[in-house]
Design a protein around this motif. Sequence first.
Motif, mmCIF file in Angstrom:
data_model
loop_
_atom_site.group_PDB
_atom_site.id
_atom_site.type_symbol
_atom_site.label_atom_id
_atom_site.label_comp_id
_atom_site.label_asym_id
_atom_site.label_seq_id
_atom_site.Cartn_x
_atom_site.Cartn_y
_atom_site.Cartn_z
ATOM 1 N N ARG A 1 0.857 -1.196 0.000
ATOM 2 C CA ARG A 1 0.000 0.000 0.000
ATOM 3 C C ARG A 1 0.884 1.234 0.000
ATOM 4 N N THR A 2 0.585 2.135 -0.914
ATOM 5 C CA THR A 2 1.413 3.334 -1.037
ATOM 6 C C THR A 2 0.617 4.557 -0.597
ATOM 7 N N LEU A 3 1.214 5.372 0.257
ATOM 8 C CA LEU A 3 0.552 6.555 0.793
ATOM 9 C C LEU A 3 1.405 7.787 0.539
ATOM 10 N N HIS A 4 0.739 8.908 0.449
ATOM 11 C CA HIS A 4 1.452 10.167 0.232
ATOM 12 C C HIS A 4 1.187 11.113 1.403
ATOM 13 N N TYR A 5 2.246 11.583 2.038
ATOM 14 C CA TYR A 5 2.097 12.550 3.126
ATOM 15 C C TYR A 5 2.901 13.802 2.841
ATOM 16 N N TYR A 6 2.377 14.943 3.308
ATOM 17 C CA TYR A 6 3.165 16.166 3.228
ATOM 18 C C TYR A 6 4.062 16.242 4.461
ATOM 19 N N SER A 7 5.250 16.810 4.260
ATOM 20 C CA SER A 7 6.252 16.767 5.325
ATOM 21 C C SER A 7 5.812 17.515 6.593
ATOM 22 N N ASN A 8 4.824 18.425 6.437
ATOM 23 C CA ASN A 8 4.391 19.136 7.646
ATOM 24 C C ASN A 8 3.260 18.398 8.386
ATOM 25 N N ASN A 9 2.969 17.184 7.933
ATOM 26 C CA ASN A 9 1.852 16.452 8.527
ATOM 27 C C ASN A 9 2.191 14.962 8.629
ATOM 28 N N CYS A 10 3.228 14.665 9.408
ATOM 29 C CA CYS A 10 3.717 13.300 9.424
ATOM 30 C C CYS A 10 3.281 12.480 10.640
ATOM 31 N N GLY B 1 7.145 17.896 0.013
ATOM 32 C CA GLY B 1 6.752 19.237 0.407
ATOM 33 C C GLY B 1 5.348 19.510 -0.114
ATOM 34 N N TYR B 2 4.830 20.687 0.211
ATOM 35 C CA TYR B 2 3.456 20.982 -0.157
ATOM 36 C C TYR B 2 3.352 21.439 -1.608
ATOM 37 N N LYS B 3 4.355 22.218 -2.026
ATOM 38 C CA LYS B 3 4.330 22.752 -3.393
ATOM 39 C C LYS B 3 4.948 21.734 -4.336
ATOM 40 N N LEU B 4 4.138 21.227 -5.269
ATOM 41 C CA LEU B 4 4.657 20.239 -6.200
ATOM 42 C C LEU B 4 4.339 20.659 -7.629
ATOM 43 N N SER B 5 5.258 20.362 -8.528
ATOM 44 C CA SER B 5 4.988 20.666 -9.931
ATOM 45 C C SER B 5 3.967 19.662 -10.465
ATOM 46 N N GLU B 6 3.432 20.003 -11.615
ATOM 47 C CA GLU B 6 2.414 19.157 -12.239
ATOM 48 C C GLU B 6 2.919 17.720 -12.448
ATOM 49 N N THR B 7 4.125 17.586 -13.021
ATOM 50 C CA THR B 7 4.627 16.240 -13.305
ATOM 51 C C THR B 7 4.952 15.482 -12.020
ATOM 52 N N THR B 8 5.453 16.199 -11.009
ATOM 53 C CA THR B 8 5.728 15.518 -9.747
ATOM 54 C C THR B 8 4.433 14.969 -9.170
ATOM 55 N N ARG B 9 3.389 15.779 -9.222
ATOM 56 C CA ARG B 9 2.102 15.338 -8.719
ATOM 57 C C ARG B 9 1.639 14.079 -9.460
ATOM 58 N N ARG B 10 1.855 14.065 -10.757
ATOM 59 C CA ARG B 10 1.474 12.890 -11.543
ATOM 60 C C ARG B 10 2.291 11.666 -11.132
#
Length: 701
Positions: A459-468, A598-607
Motif C-alpha cells: 500500500r502506497t501513501l502520500h504525506y506532506y512533510s508538515n503532517n507526518c 513538500g506541499y508545493k509540487l509541480s504538475e509532473t511531480t504530482r502525476r
Amino acid sequence: MASSAFLQQDIAYLKGIGPARAKVLLSELGIRTVRDLLYTFPYKYVDRTVVHTVSQVHEGMPYVQLKGKIIGYELEGQGRKQRLKATFFDGTGYVEFVWFNGVKYVEKSYKVGREYVVLGKPTFWNGHISFAHPELELAENFKPEVHTFRPFYRTTERMKRARLDSRQLTEAIAQAFKGLAESEPEETLPSYIAEKYNLAPLSTSLRHMHFPRQTEELAMAERRMKFEELFFLQLAILRYAKNRKLKYRGFVFARVGNCFMQFYREKLPFELTEAQKRVVHEIRADLGSGRQMNRLLHGDVGSGKTMVALMACLLAVDNGFQACLMAPTEILAEQHFSTLRQMTEGLPLRVELLTGSVKGIRRDEVLRGVADGSVGLLVGTHAVIEPTVNFLNLGLVVIDEQHRFGVEQRAKLWSKNVHPPHVLVMTATPIPRTLAMTVYGDLDVSVIDQLPAGRKPIRTLHYYSNNCAPLYAGMRRELAQGRQAYVVYPLIEESEKSDLKNLEDGFAAMTELFPEYRVGKLHGKMKPQEKEEAMQAFLRRETQILVSTTVIEVGVNVPNATVMVIEDAERFGLAQLHQLRGRVGRGGNQSYCVLVTGYKLSETTRRRIGIMVETTDGFRIAEEDLKLRGPGDLEGTQQSGLPFDLKVANVVRDAEMMSVAREAAETVLQADPYENLPQHHMVWSTLRQMKDRNVNFSAIS
Ligand code: ADP
Ligand code: MG
C-alpha cells in the motif's frame, strides 16, 4: 533517370539548393541525398482551410490564419535596428505585423487596402497581438483546396541564415518531387506485406507526408511510413541476433547433474512460481542448444530472479564449468554471496566472494581457487572483470541489475574464456515490453511476470512533510509487531554535504521519536566494512529502523521490513521510486510505502506521486515514466539506444505497431533465410542502405 539513381543524387544538384546550402543541410540535418530530403518529414501541419478572426486569437495558439487588410505602414528605427510595422484589420480587431529585414520588398509587395490571407505566429505583448514576419497571400489567389495542409519543418538558426527556413525547405522538397515525376520511388515493402497490413504505397505516402490534401491522406501516409520504419528496425535487430547466434558457438550444458538435482530436492525452500519454472526451462533450453546464450531476464522487484540465476549457475557447475554472478554494489554482492552460500551448503560447490574490500591473503586465496577451478561460483562486483581474475573455465556469467553496468564492462567478460561464456542479464528496471524488444532486441527476453504466492500488494501513501504524525503512528504499529522500517533520503551526489545533513537530521529525529527501538544508518560515505555491518545488523533485526540513502535502492532483500518511508520523494524519478518500494513487500506481511513530499509540487511531480499511489505494476509505471520523460531518458537505455533514430514512429505511442512490424519482419526472415528471393530484393537492398548510414550495435546488449 531511374528513380533509385535520382533518389541517391546529391541534393547539391537539386534546383534551388546548390552546393552552399547542401553543405548546411548536411551538417545541420544530415541530409545528403534526394532520398534523405524526401524522408525529412514535417513536424506539424497547419490546416489552411481554417481562417480565424482577430477576436478569436488567444495566447497559446501556435499558428493562425487571418483574412483582412493592411491599413497602413510605419517605419521605425535606423540602420540595422530598422523595422517595418504594419497595422492589419479584419473587421473584428487589429493586429500588428513586424518585419526586421526585407523592408523594401515587403512594402512593395503587399498593398494597403487589398485583402490578404495571413499565416503567422501570434505573440502577445502589452495587450496587443503581433506577428513577426507573417506570410501573406492575396485572398483572391488563395486556394486552400490545393494545399490544404501547410507543412512545417524543423530548421536551425544556421539554416535560416542560409535561406533555408521551413518555407524554403518546403520549396526544395516540392522541387525534388518534380524531379521524381516520371520515376516513382521503388516500393520497399513486399506486396504481400503491404496487402496483409493494408499499407498505402510508398510513392503516394511520401508525397502525402509532405503535402496531404486531407486528414485521411495524412493518416494513411503516416501509418505506412511508421510501419516501414519499425519494420526495418525490427528486421535489422532480428537479423543481427540471428547472425550472432550462428556465429558464436556456445558451451553445451547438456547434463542436469548432482548440484542441480540435490538443490532442487533438498534445498529449495519454496515451490517455484510458474513464471520461475518457465524461465528456468527457457534458460535450460538455451544452455543445451550449442549456441551462446544472451538472455535478458526481466522480472519486477521481488519476483525471485536470484533463485533462477542460482539454478542456471548450478547447471554450469554440473557440466564442469565455472559460473560468476556480478552485482552493481558491494552491499548487493555481499548479500548475494551470503544467500547463495547458505542455500548451497552441503552441495559439492565452493562459492567465493570477490569485491574491492576482499584483500590480502584472502584475495590471493580466492584468485587461486578461481584459476585452478576449485571455485565453482564466484560472486562479486566489477572486481571480477579485472585482468587479474583468471578463470579456469568460465561457462556462465550472470549480471544482476544490469543497468548499472556499461556496455564496455560487459564486453570485457568475453575475454574471460576462449569461447564467450553464456550471459544472463537480470534487470528489474521496468521497461515496457515493446521497448525491451527493441532496445535489447538482439537479446532473447525471459519475463518473470508473477510474484511468489501469498504476497500482498504494497500500500502506497502520500504525506506532506508538515503532517507526518499519522506516518509515525503507522510506523510505531508495524515496529510493535516486530517488523522493520527503512527511511530513505535522496542523495544526488554522495559528496553533497547538505544531503548528508538531511540524513543525519533524519537519523537524530528517528532516534528521538522511537527511543525504544534501535536505529541504524547507511550511506555511501561510510567505509565498505561499516556499510556491511549496518546492513547485517538490520538483516539480523538488531536495528529496527534503517535510515539510509539510495545505496539500498537495488536488490537488497530483508523480507521482515514492511515500511519504506521515502523522504523528499519529489526528488526521485518513477523508476527509482518503484525500485525503492520494491525493498518492502518481500515477505508474506502487508507492507507500506510512504512518500513524503513538500506541499508545493509541480504538475509532473504530482502525476508521478499519483501513479505510485495508484499502481504497483512495474510495467505500467514504466509506460507512464516514458510518457512523462520520453524514451531518451529511460534509465538504462541511453547507452544501448536504438540501432537507428526513428523519425516518424515513436516507441511508446506506436507500441502496437511495433509488435506488428516485428511479426512482419520475422515472416520475411523466415521465408527468405538466404536473402535471395526476388520479392524481397528491395527489402534487403533498403536494409543495406540503412545500415551503411547509421546502424550501431554493440556486442552484448
Ligand atoms: P528479485 O527478483 O527482486 O531479485 P529476489 O530474488 O531477491 O527478488 O527474491 C525476493 C524474495 O522472494 C527473496 O526473499 C526470495 O527468497 C523470495 N522468493 C523467491 N522465489 C520465491 C518463491 N517461488 N516463493 C516464495 N518466495 C520466493
Ligand atoms: Mg535482485
